[in-house]
Design a protein around this motif. Structure first.
Motif, short mmCIF file in Angstrom:
data_model
loop_
_atom_site.label_atom_id
_atom_site.label_comp_id
_atom_site.label_asym_id
_atom_site.label_seq_id
_atom_site.Cartn_x
_atom_site.Cartn_y
_atom_site.Cartn_z
N MET A 1 0.82 -1.15 0.06
CA MET A 1 0.13 -0.06 -0.05
C MET A 1 0.92 1.28 -0.01
N VAL A 2 0.48 2.26 -0.60
CA VAL A 2 1.37 3.24 -1.01
C VAL A 2 1.66 4.19 0.33
N PHE A 3 0.80 4.26 1.19
CA PHE A 3 0.67 5.21 2.45
C PHE A 3 1.18 4.35 3.55
N LYS A 4 1.63 2.96 3.54
CA LYS A 4 1.64 2.26 4.35
C LYS A 4 2.74 2.68 5.43
N LYS A 5 4.09 3.11 4.99
CA LYS A 5 4.95 3.44 5.78
C LYS A 5 5.33 4.97 5.66
N MET A 6 4.41 5.70 5.44
CA MET A 6 4.55 7.16 5.16
C MET A 6 3.97 7.76 6.56
N HIS A 7 4.62 8.93 6.63
CA HIS A 7 4.37 9.68 8.23
C HIS A 7 2.82 10.44 8.02
N PRO A 8 2.19 10.15 8.77
CA PRO A 8 0.71 10.74 8.90
C PRO A 8 0.69 12.21 8.09
N VAL A 9 1.70 13.21 8.54
CA VAL A 9 1.70 14.45 7.85
C VAL A 9 1.97 14.45 6.58
N GLN A 10 2.60 13.38 6.02
CA GLN A 10 3.08 13.52 4.49
C GLN A 10 1.80 13.11 3.83
N ILE A 11 1.10 11.89 4.52
CA ILE A 11 -0.02 11.66 3.95
C ILE A 11 -1.31 12.54 3.77
N THR A 12 -1.39 13.42 4.81
CA THR A 12 -2.14 14.53 4.68
C THR A 12 -1.71 15.58 3.61
N ARG A 13 -0.40 15.72 3.47
CA ARG A 13 0.13 16.55 2.50
C ARG A 13 -0.32 16.20 1.20
N ARG A 14 -0.19 14.86 0.87
CA ARG A 14 -0.40 14.44 -0.61
C ARG A 14 -1.85 14.45 -0.70
N ILE A 15 -2.75 14.11 0.13
CA ILE A 15 -4.29 14.21 0.17
C ILE A 15 -4.45 15.65 -0.32
N SER A 16 -4.06 16.71 0.37
CA SER A 16 -4.15 18.19 0.19
C SER A 16 -3.98 18.42 -1.48
N LEU A 17 -2.77 17.96 -1.72
CA LEU A 17 -2.26 18.31 -3.25
C LEU A 17 -3.13 17.42 -4.26
N GLY A 18 -3.71 16.36 -3.72
CA GLY A 18 -4.63 15.52 -4.91
C GLY A 18 -5.67 16.30 -4.89
N ILE A 19 -6.25 16.81 -3.78
CA ILE A 19 -7.64 17.41 -3.82
C ILE A 19 -7.46 18.66 -4.58
N VAL A 20 -6.60 19.24 -4.56
CA VAL A 20 -6.23 20.79 -5.31
C VAL A 20 -6.21 20.25 -6.77
N LEU A 21 -5.27 19.06 -7.01
CA LEU A 21 -5.10 18.93 -8.46
C LEU A 21 -6.30 18.25 -9.20
N ILE A 22 -7.07 17.61 -8.43
CA ILE A 22 -8.16 16.72 -9.15
C ILE A 22 -9.33 18.01 -9.34
N GLY A 23 -9.50 18.89 -8.03
CA GLY A 23 -10.32 19.94 -8.37
C GLY A 23 -9.99 20.84 -9.34
N PHE A 24 -8.88 21.40 -9.28
CA PHE A 24 -8.44 22.16 -10.68
C PHE A 24 -8.57 21.57 -11.94
N THR A 25 -8.31 20.23 -12.10
CA THR A 25 -8.60 19.64 -13.42
C THR A 25 -9.90 19.58 -13.72
N LEU A 26 -10.88 19.30 -12.57
CA LEU A 26 -12.38 19.16 -13.07
C LEU A 26 -12.85 20.55 -13.43
N LEU A 27 -12.44 21.53 -12.82
CA LEU A 27 -13.10 22.74 -12.86
C LEU A 27 -12.56 23.35 -14.36
N THR A 28 -11.63 22.91 -14.75
CA THR A 28 -11.10 23.55 -16.18
C THR A 28 -11.69 22.68 -17.22
N ILE A 29 -12.05 21.39 -16.84
CA ILE A 29 -12.81 20.66 -17.89
C ILE A 29 -14.09 21.06 -18.18
N LEU A 30 -14.83 21.27 -16.74
CA LEU A 30 -16.26 21.78 -16.77
C LEU A 30 -16.26 22.97 -17.50
#
Length: 498
Positions: A1-30
Motif C-alpha cells: 500500500m502506498v501510504f503504509k510506511k508514510m508519516h501521517p503528515v505526509q499522507i495529509t500533504r499528499r491528500i491536500s495536493l491531490g484534492i487541489v489537483l483533481i479539483g483544478f482539473t475538473l473545474l477546467t474541464i467543466l
C-alpha cells in the motif's frame, strides 16, 4: 500500500495536493463543457499579482482576471510571510502534477536524478528575471502576455482539444510537455527554475518566521533528509534551513530516523509540533478564502450578461467566450438575426445556443474570436469599443470574410466600421505581384519587415499584397494588430498564397 510506511503528515500533504489537483482539473474541464464554471485564468493566484498594479492604479482588472485572483494572491502573501513557501508544498496544483510525474519517474527509473550543482545554482536564478519580465510586460500592455506560453493555462485547456490547444497555446504546450518529461527525472523542475509564483514565494520566505532547524548533538549525519528533499536543499550540514527553495513540505523532518528530534519546525524561534504547522497553514489559506467569500471579492465566474443587463451595468467588454449568441442578443436588446447578419454567420449552421468560443468549429471556419462579436455589438449599438488589446477603436466585422473564405478563394479586405474617431484606413490596393514560395508559412509572430526580408521584397509590397492599410506599423507582430486593423491571421494566410 502506498501510504503504509508514510508519516501521517505526509499522507495529509499528499491528500491536500491531490484534492487541489483533481479539483483544478475538473473545474477546467467543466469550464470547457458547461457555463458557470471558472476559467483557468481565474483560478491562478499569480493573476492577482499580474493585475494588482492596474487594479491599484485605476480600479480595473486585466482581461480574464477576476477579483478572486487578488484574494488568492493575498492568501499566498499572508501564507508566505508566516510559513515561507507552504503554498508550494501543500496547495499548488501544478506542483502536484509534477509530483505525480515524479512518482512515475521513480517507479520507472528506480532513482531520482540531480542536475549538477554548478548548473543547478545558476538555473535557480532564472525564475526571478522571468517574474520581472512578466510583470513589466503585463503592466505595459495591460494584457496577460505570458498566457500563450504558460504551461498552467495550457494544462487548463487540454480538454478543449489538440487543435485549439496548439492554435492558442503552441509554445505553452511544448513547455508543458518538457516540464512533465523533465519531472520524470528531476523533482519539481518547473518549480525550481522557472515558476514566477515560486519566485514570489521565495522572496516572501526571506521573512525569518518559519524555519526548520537541525539539532546538531542528536543528528547522526545519515543524510536521509537530503535525499528526500524534493527541492534538493542541503539539510544535513546546516543549523537552520534558510534556503528560499524550501517549500515547507517537511519531508526532511518526517524522514529523520533519530529517536530524539534532530530536525524541528520553528515559528518565531519557537519549536512547534508538525500538526500545529499544518493547522496554521490551512487556517491562513482557508481563512483568507472565507474572508474573500464574505466580502464578495472571491468571484471566480464573471456574472451572466443577463444579470449585468438587469442591473444596468453591462458593457460590450463583458461579452465572454462562454457566452452564447442568444445571451448576447438578449442582454444587449438586439435582434439575434441582426447580430448574425453583422457577423456574416448562418443561423442554420451556427445555432444561437452556440458558445462564442465554439463558433469556428461549428461554422467550419479557420478562426473566430470573441472580440469580433464585441465589435459587432458595438457597431449595432453605436457605442465605442477599443478592442481587447485596447490599441484600436474600430469595430471590425471579420467573421463574414472568414465565412465567405470557406466558399471562395477570393478574400476581400475586412470591412472597417468606425465606432469612434480613429486613424483612417487607406483604400485597398491591388496586390503587388511577387512570387511566394510554396513552403512559406505566414506566422502571427512575424512583422511585415520579417515577411519582406524572407520574401526579398519591400515592406510596401507586402502591405499591398495583404491588402493592409498603408500606415500600419511594419515592426509589430501581425497577431498584435489584428483587432486594430480588422483582419484575421487566417485571411492574411490566404491572401499571401494568392
Amino acid at each position: 500500500m502506498v501510504f503504509k510506511k508514510m508519516h501521517p503528515v505526509q499522507i495529509t500533504r499528499r491528500i491536500s495536493l491531490g484534492i487541489v489537483l483533481i479539483g483544478f482539473t475538473l473545474l477546467t474541464i467543466l469550464h470547457q463543457k458547461l457555463q458557470g464554471f471558472p476559467a483557468v485564468d481565474a483560478l491562478c493566484p499569480f493573476g492577482g499579482l499580474e493585475t494588482l498594479l492596474k487594479y491599484v492604479a485605476g480600479g480595473e482588472l486585466i482581461k480574464r482576471i477576476t477579483a478572486g485572483n487578488i484574494v488568492l494572491f493575498g492568501a499566498i502573501v499572508a501564507l508566505g510571510i508566516v510559513l515561507s513557501r507552504f503554498f508550494c508544498g501543500w496547495f499548488c496544483a501544478f506542483g502536484a502534477l509534477q509530483g505525480v510525474f515524479g512518482w512515475i519517474g521513480k517507479k520507472l527509473f528506480k532513482r531520482r536524478f540531480e542536475v549538477p550543482k554548478r548548473i543547478d545554482s545558476i538555473l535557480r536564478w532564472v525564475k526571478y528575471p522571468v517574474l520581472v519580465g512578466i510583470l513589466y510586460f503585463t503592466w505595459t500592455t495591460a494584457t496577460l502576455v505570458i498566457r500563450p506560453y504558460d504551461p498552467v493555462a495550457t494544462y487548463g485547456h487540454v480538454s478543449a482539444g489538440l487543435s485549439e490547444l496548439w492554435g492558442e497555446f503552441g509554445v505553452g504546450l511544448i513547455i508543458l510537455i518538457l516540464t512533465l518529461l523533465g519531472s520524470l527525472l528531476y523533482d519539481r523542475v518547473f518549480c525550481k527554475y522557472v515558476c514566477p509564483l515560486g519566485a514570489v514565494n521565495a522572496i516572501l520566505s526571506r521573512v525569518p518566521l518559519f524555519r526548520i532547524k537541525r539539532v546538531e548533538n542528536t543528528c547522526i549525519s545519515c543524510s536521509k533528509c537530503d535525499k528526500v528533499c524534493p527541492m534538493n536543499v542541503e539539510v544535513s550540514t546546516v543549523q537552520a534551513i534558510n534556503s528560499p527553495e524550501c517549500i515547507a513540505c517537511m519531508e526532511c523532518v518526517t524522514a529523520c530516523p533519530t529517536k530524539k528530534p534532530s530536525l524541528v519546525a520553528t515559528l518565531g524561534g519557537k519549536v512547534l509540533n508538525l500538526w500545529t504547522v499544518v493547522i496554521i497553514g490551512l487556517a491562513i489559506y482557508v481563512g483568507a478564502v472565507l474572508i474573500g467569500q464574505v466580502t464578495g471579492m472571491l468571484q471566480f465566474v464573471p456574472p451572466k450578461l443577463t444579470d449585468l443587463a438587469s442591473k444596468g451595468a453591462i458593457n460590450v467588454a463583458d461579452i465572454k467566450g462562454s457566452s452564447t449568441f442568444a445571451e448576447v442578443a438578449t442582454a444587449f436588446g438586439i435582434e439575434t438575426e441582426q447580430l448574425y447578419r453583422e457577423l456574416g454567420l448562418d443561423m442554420k449552421k451556427v445555432p444561437e445556443t452556440t458558445k462564442l468560443k465554439d463558433t469556428a468549429a461549428v461554422a467550419g471556419i479557420e478562426e473566430f474570436e470573441t472580440d469580433t462579436v464585441r465589435f459587432a455589438v458595438a457597431k449595432i449599438l453605436g457605442v465605442p469599443y477599443a478592442g481587447e488589446s485596447g490599441e484600436g477603436a474600430e469595430a471590425q466585422t471579420t467573421a463574414k470574410q472568414e465565412t465567405e473564405k470557406t466558399n471562395s478563394t477570393s478574400i476581400e479586405t475586412p470591412t472597417q466600421t468606425s465606432v469612434q474617431t480613429a486613424q483612417p484606413v487607406s483604400e485597398t490596393k491591388s496586390p503587388t505581384a511577387f512570387v511566394v514560395p510554396v513552403d512559406f508559412v505566414l506566422e502571427g509572430t512575424m512583422t511585415i519587415q520579417d515577411v519582406a526580408k524572407v520574401l526579398s521584397v519591400s515592406a510596401k509590397q507586402v502591405i499591398e499584397k495583404l491588402g493592409l492599410p498603408a500606415d500600419i506599423p511594419v515592426d509589430k507582430p501581425l497577431k498584435d494588430m489584428k483587432d486594430q486593423y480588422g483582419y484575421s491571421m487566417g485571411a492574411l494566410k490566404e491572401k499571401i498564397k494568392q
